[in-house]
Design a protein around this motif. Structure first.
Motif, PDB file in Angstrom:
ATOM      1  N   ALA A 139       0.835  -1.213   0.000  1.00 23.10           N
ATOM      2  CA  ALA A 139       0.000   0.000   0.000  1.00 23.10           C
ATOM      3  C   ALA A 139       0.870   1.263   0.000  1.00 23.10           C
ATOM      4  N   LEU A 140       1.911   1.236  -0.817  1.00 18.91           N
ATOM      5  CA  LEU A 140       2.893   2.329  -0.801  1.00 18.91           C
ATOM      6  C   LEU A 140       2.279   3.676  -1.165  1.00 18.91           C
ATOM      7  N   GLN A 141       1.405   3.689  -2.175  1.00 15.99           N
ATOM      8  CA  GLN A 141       0.836   4.981  -2.605  1.00 15.99           C
ATOM      9  C   GLN A 141      -0.027   5.596  -1.498  1.00 15.99           C
ATOM     10  N   ASP A 142      -0.850   4.753  -0.847  1.00 10.53           N
ATOM     11  CA  ASP A 142      -1.654   5.219   0.297  1.00 10.53           C
ATOM     12  C   ASP A 142      -0.748   5.776   1.382  1.00 10.53           C
ATOM     13  N   LEU A 143       0.349   5.071   1.623  1.00 10.02           N
ATOM     14  CA  LEU A 143       1.260   5.479   2.693  1.00 10.02           C
ATOM     15  C   LEU A 143       1.929   6.819   2.346  1.00 10.02           C
ATOM     16  N   LEU A 144       2.362   6.956   1.105  1.00 10.38           N
ATOM     17  CA  LEU A 144       3.021   8.205   0.697  1.00 10.38           C
ATOM     18  C   LEU A 144       2.059   9.397   0.815  1.00 10.38           C
ATOM     19  N   ARG A 145       0.785   9.170   0.475  1.00  8.96           N
ATOM     20  CA  ARG A 145      -0.222  10.224   0.631  1.00  8.96           C
ATOM     21  C   ARG A 145      -0.417  10.543   2.108  1.00  8.96           C
ATOM     22  N   LEU A 146      -0.362   9.501   2.940  1.00  9.07           N
ATOM     23  CA  LEU A 146      -0.539   9.715   4.380  1.00  9.07           C
ATOM     24  C   LEU A 146       0.615  10.535   4.954  1.00  9.07           C
ATOM     25  N   ILE A 147       1.825  10.195   4.557  1.00  7.29           N
ATOM     26  CA  ILE A 147       3.018  10.848   5.125  1.00  7.29           C
ATOM     27  C   ILE A 147       2.925  12.367   4.966  1.00  7.29           C
ATOM     28  N   LYS A 148       2.349  12.807   3.859  1.00  7.41           N
ATOM     29  CA  LYS A 148       2.179  14.251   3.615  1.00  7.41           C
ATOM     30  C   LYS A 148       1.290  14.917   4.664  1.00  7.41           C
ATOM     31  N   ARG A 149       0.400  14.135   5.274  1.00  5.35           N
ATOM     32  CA  ARG A 149      -0.579  14.696   6.214  1.00  5.35           C
ATOM     33  C   ARG A 149      -0.087  14.686   7.668  1.00  5.35           C
ATOM     34  N   LEU A 150       1.139  14.233   7.875  1.00  2.27           N
ATOM     35  CA  LEU A 150       1.621  14.011   9.247  1.00  2.27           C
ATOM     36  C   LEU A 150       2.510  15.141   9.754  1.00  2.27           C
ATOM     37  N   ASP A 151       2.487  15.333  11.073  1.00  3.31           N
ATOM     38  CA  ASP A 151       3.528  16.154  11.713  1.00  3.31           C
ATOM     39  C   ASP A 151       4.763  15.302  11.972  1.00  3.31           C
ATOM     40  N   ALA A 152       4.532  14.050  12.359  1.00  2.00           N
ATOM     41  CA  ALA A 152       5.671  13.167  12.667  1.00  2.00           C
ATOM     42  C   ALA A 152       5.439  11.795  12.060  1.00  2.00           C
ATOM     43  N   PHE A 153       6.465  11.292  11.397  1.00  4.02           N
ATOM     44  CA  PHE A 153       6.412   9.938  10.844  1.00  4.02           C
ATOM     45  C   PHE A 153       7.468   9.113  11.559  1.00  4.02           C
ATOM     46  N   VAL A 154       7.016   7.960  12.072  1.00  6.12           N
ATOM     47  CA  VAL A 154       7.888   7.086  12.854  1.00  6.12           C
ATOM     48  C   VAL A 154       8.003   5.756  12.129  1.00  6.12           C
ATOM     49  N   LEU A 155       9.225   5.287  11.947  1.00  6.64           N
ATOM     50  CA  LEU A 155       9.417   3.992  11.284  1.00  6.64           C
ATOM     51  C   LEU A 155      10.718   3.368  11.772  1.00  6.64           C
ATOM     52  N   ASN A 156      10.918   2.094  11.510  1.00  2.49           N
ATOM     53  CA  ASN A 156      12.179   1.519  11.966  1.00  2.49           C
ATOM     54  C   ASN A 156      13.231   1.555  10.862  1.00  2.49           C
ATOM     55  N   ASP A 157      14.452   1.184  11.215  1.00  2.00           N
ATOM     56  CA  ASP A 157      15.568   1.351  10.286  1.00  2.00           C
ATOM     57  C   ASP A 157      15.422   0.520   9.011  1.00  2.00           C
ATOM     58  N   SER A 158      14.907  -0.703   9.147  1.00  2.00           N
ATOM     59  CA  SER A 158      14.788  -1.503   7.924  1.00  2.00           C
ATOM     60  C   SER A 158      13.694  -0.940   7.025  1.00  2.00           C
ATOM     61  N   GLU A 159      12.641  -0.385   7.614  1.00  2.00           N
ATOM     62  CA  GLU A 159      11.596   0.258   6.804  1.00  2.00           C
ATOM     63  C   GLU A 159      12.132   1.529   6.131  1.00  2.00           C
ATOM     64  N   ALA A 160      12.961   2.273   6.860  1.00  2.00           N
ATOM     65  CA  ALA A 160      13.559   3.489   6.285  1.00  2.00           C
ATOM     66  C   ALA A 160      14.433   3.118   5.090  1.00  2.00           C
ATOM     67  N   HIS A 161      15.147   2.004   5.228  1.00  2.00           N
ATOM     68  CA  HIS A 161      15.965   1.522   4.120  1.00  2.00           C
ATOM     69  C   HIS A 161      15.080   1.123   2.936  1.00  2.00           C
ATOM     70  N   GLN A 162      14.006   0.391   3.245  1.00  2.00           N
ATOM     71  CA  GLN A 162      13.101  -0.057   2.187  1.00  2.00           C
ATOM     72  C   GLN A 162      12.464   1.125   1.454  1.00  2.00           C
ATOM     73  N   LEU A 163      12.118   2.153   2.216  1.00  2.00           N
ATOM     74  CA  LEU A 163      11.435   3.318   1.629  1.00  2.00           C
ATOM     75  C   LEU A 163      12.372   4.171   0.781  1.00  2.00           C
ATOM     76  N   THR A 164      13.629   4.317   1.225  1.00  2.00           N
ATOM     77  CA  THR A 164      14.528   5.284   0.573  1.00  2.00           C
ATOM     78  C   THR A 164      15.663   4.638  -0.214  1.00  2.00           C
ATOM     79  N   LYS A 165      15.845   3.333  -0.032  1.00  2.00           N
ATOM     80  CA  LYS A 165      17.003   2.599  -0.617  1.00  2.00           C
ATOM     81  C   LYS A 165      18.337   3.098  -0.044  1.00  2.00           C
ATOM     82  N   GLU A 166      18.302   3.811   1.052  1.00  2.00           N
ATOM     83  CA  GLU A 166      19.531   4.313   1.686  1.00  2.00           C
ATOM     84  C   GLU A 166      19.932   3.394   2.840  1.00  2.00           C
ATOM     85  N   ASP A 167      21.217   3.020   2.906  1.00  2.00           N
ATOM     86  CA  ASP A 167      21.719   2.261   4.050  1.00  2.00           C
ATOM     87  C   ASP A 167      22.037   3.198   5.197  1.00  2.00           C
ATOM     88  N   ASN A 168      22.445   4.413   4.841  1.00  2.00           N
ATOM     89  CA  ASN A 168      22.833   5.394   5.850  1.00  2.00           C
ATOM     90  C   ASN A 168      21.573   6.096   6.373  1.00  2.00           C
TER      91      ASN A 168
END
Lengths: 299, 299
Positions: free
Chosen positions: A153-182
């Motif tokens: 549900a990536l598109q739903d999630l990306l639309r949601l992120i725009k509506r947030l003050d704070a987005f919380v996720l874990n490191d592996s999800e951050a990697h999955q979302l951005t393709k960044e290891d750092n």
């Protein structure tokens, strides 16, 4: 001020190297709501089936959690079963029975629509949207997520992120979302998706905040023994939001300390199966660990 | 006060996703000595071959590193070649040519035998013992190690650990040594082997000190881009020892701040290949990052 928390309310059967426990109270909203309850009033929005043990309703009530928004429907409560490996970092889902959760549509009682702090705990992004659509004008909205929604549900999630003050996720999800290891590079990319604050949870390595005043490196409370890490991330974000909702001053002034409180509640969560340890904690014990974390980080 | 540093002095050929650099100045003692040199006088003990580029001797000298204990022998300098994966966490050794290092026996000049601070940087434990045997009565002895010695020289290493004030190792080595996944549990076990202080390095997750005053959770300086992590651990322990040797007051009072300084020097190390970034750093830039780390950790 009160926190409205929506998410999953479930029965968890958990196996770890330390033991096995069937049908514990679980779910993202349960962990987050109990964690937030140490700081102030909490309104829970979720769904359970008619098999939901009355003792768990009592447990919510002992924590003075408002259950007006908890639907009890014919059918079975969401049941998750999982197993942890020896190192407690990798877990394997053994079984997922959605039950009444399959057709859940969160419906906010009138009294809930003006809650100033909203935590969209881990649940399908479409349901997180649906809750936000019913809110009047919340002061601060935070959301957590999981890898599943990044996958399906990536598109739903990306639309949601725009509506947030704070987005919380874990490191592996951050990697999955951005393709960044750092993770610091990942934080920069996630900011561009909209939220003012981004928090990356790193388990026993603590968490990182990125906000208008830069980064904050939030330590995890040292635990020489972890019994069951299920719900630790939900406890962290629940404790953080509970503290934020009741602290005097602005979010910007309080968010670092709020993360510390979240980190401490999460540490208690890891010391017992499900919510068994968290529910026995006192505010005084939380304050004690916050003081210890201050000492452990001072230089 | 001065720090005596013994370890490897090598040429490193390093390949990372950001580029490839042949025959850089490397080795545990080189990184640690340059890192320590920002704080006070350093005495280097090591060996190089006759192929050792004069510009690297000049580099040591620019950092006012005492080279009386550096043997220059007929033969080739120790040459290591390795490759990092995209995430910069996993590395693969492509080639190890020991050269003059194969028969190295550290011999301390008389002027070195009363050094108050001794850092036994990564090198065979038998050689670390040999250096200690030549010392008069050092005030503070720290040692680093690597997985290789846990595999092939464990008994020597265990005997060495008993002789140390501080033992420094990374998280995977701590796991290998204690069979513990939980680093706080591992720290307890390592204490029982003898040293008053144990430091576990966790790369970008910072480091943990365990000592008489309990734990200290030392953050890593946030780097959105890592060019080459080779030598970061050596820079950390070198910076820590350099700071400790020159700070007023007891080790107990200074060790947390010493780790912070080590962490900052290590952050510079990661920003360039080999020692290229570290050697261009000023004390003022180090102080700047220490101040930033204070801000990043405050709550």
């Amino acid at each position: 001020m009160s926190v409205l928390i929506v998410g999953s309310t479930a029965l968890d059967s958990i196996k770890t190297p330390k033991g096995e426990n069937p049908r514990l109270l679980g779910g993202s909203a349960s962990h987050a709501a109990v964690a937030a309850s140490f700081f102030g009033p909490v309104k829970l929005v979720g769904v359970v089936g008619q098999d939901f043990p009355p003792r768990y309703l009592q447990l919510y009530k002992r924590h003075r959690i408002n259950l007006e928004g908890l639907q009890i429907l014919p059918g079975k409560t969401f049941h998750w079963s999982g197993e942890y490996e020896v190192n407690m970092n990798n877990r394997r889902t053994l079984l997922t029975e959605l039950g009444v959760f399959e057709t859940f549509t969160p419906k906010l009682p009138n009294s809930h629509q003006n809650a100033p702090f909203v935590l969209l705990a881990n649940i399908a992004p479409s349901l997180q949207h649906h809750v936000l659509d019913q809110m009047e004008r919340p002061k601060f909205v935070a959301a957590d997520t999981m890898d599943l929604w990044l996958n399906i549900a990536l598109q739903d999630l990306l639309r949601l992120i725009k509506r947030l003050d704070a987005f919380v996720l874990n490191d592996s999800e951050a990697h999955q979302l951005t393709k960044e290891d750092n993770m610091f590079a990942a934080l920069k990319k996630i900011h561009k998706l909209g939220p003012k604050y981004v928090v990356i949870k790193k388990g026993s390595h603590g968490s990182i905040l990125s906000g208008p005043r830069g980064f904050f490196l939030c330590p995890a409370y040292p635990l020489p023994k972890v019994v069951d890490p299920t719900g630790a991330g939900d406890s962290f974000v629940g404790g953080m939001m509970g503290y934020l909702a009741t602290a005097k001053g602005s979010v910007e002034e309080n968010i670092r300390r709020a993360m510390i409180y979240g980190s401490v509640v999460a540490s208690f969560c890891c010391e017992g199966f499900g919510l068994t340890r968290t529910t026995r904690v006192t505010r005084q014990q939380i304050e004690q660990r916050v003081k210890e974390l201050e000492k452990l980080s001072r230089f």
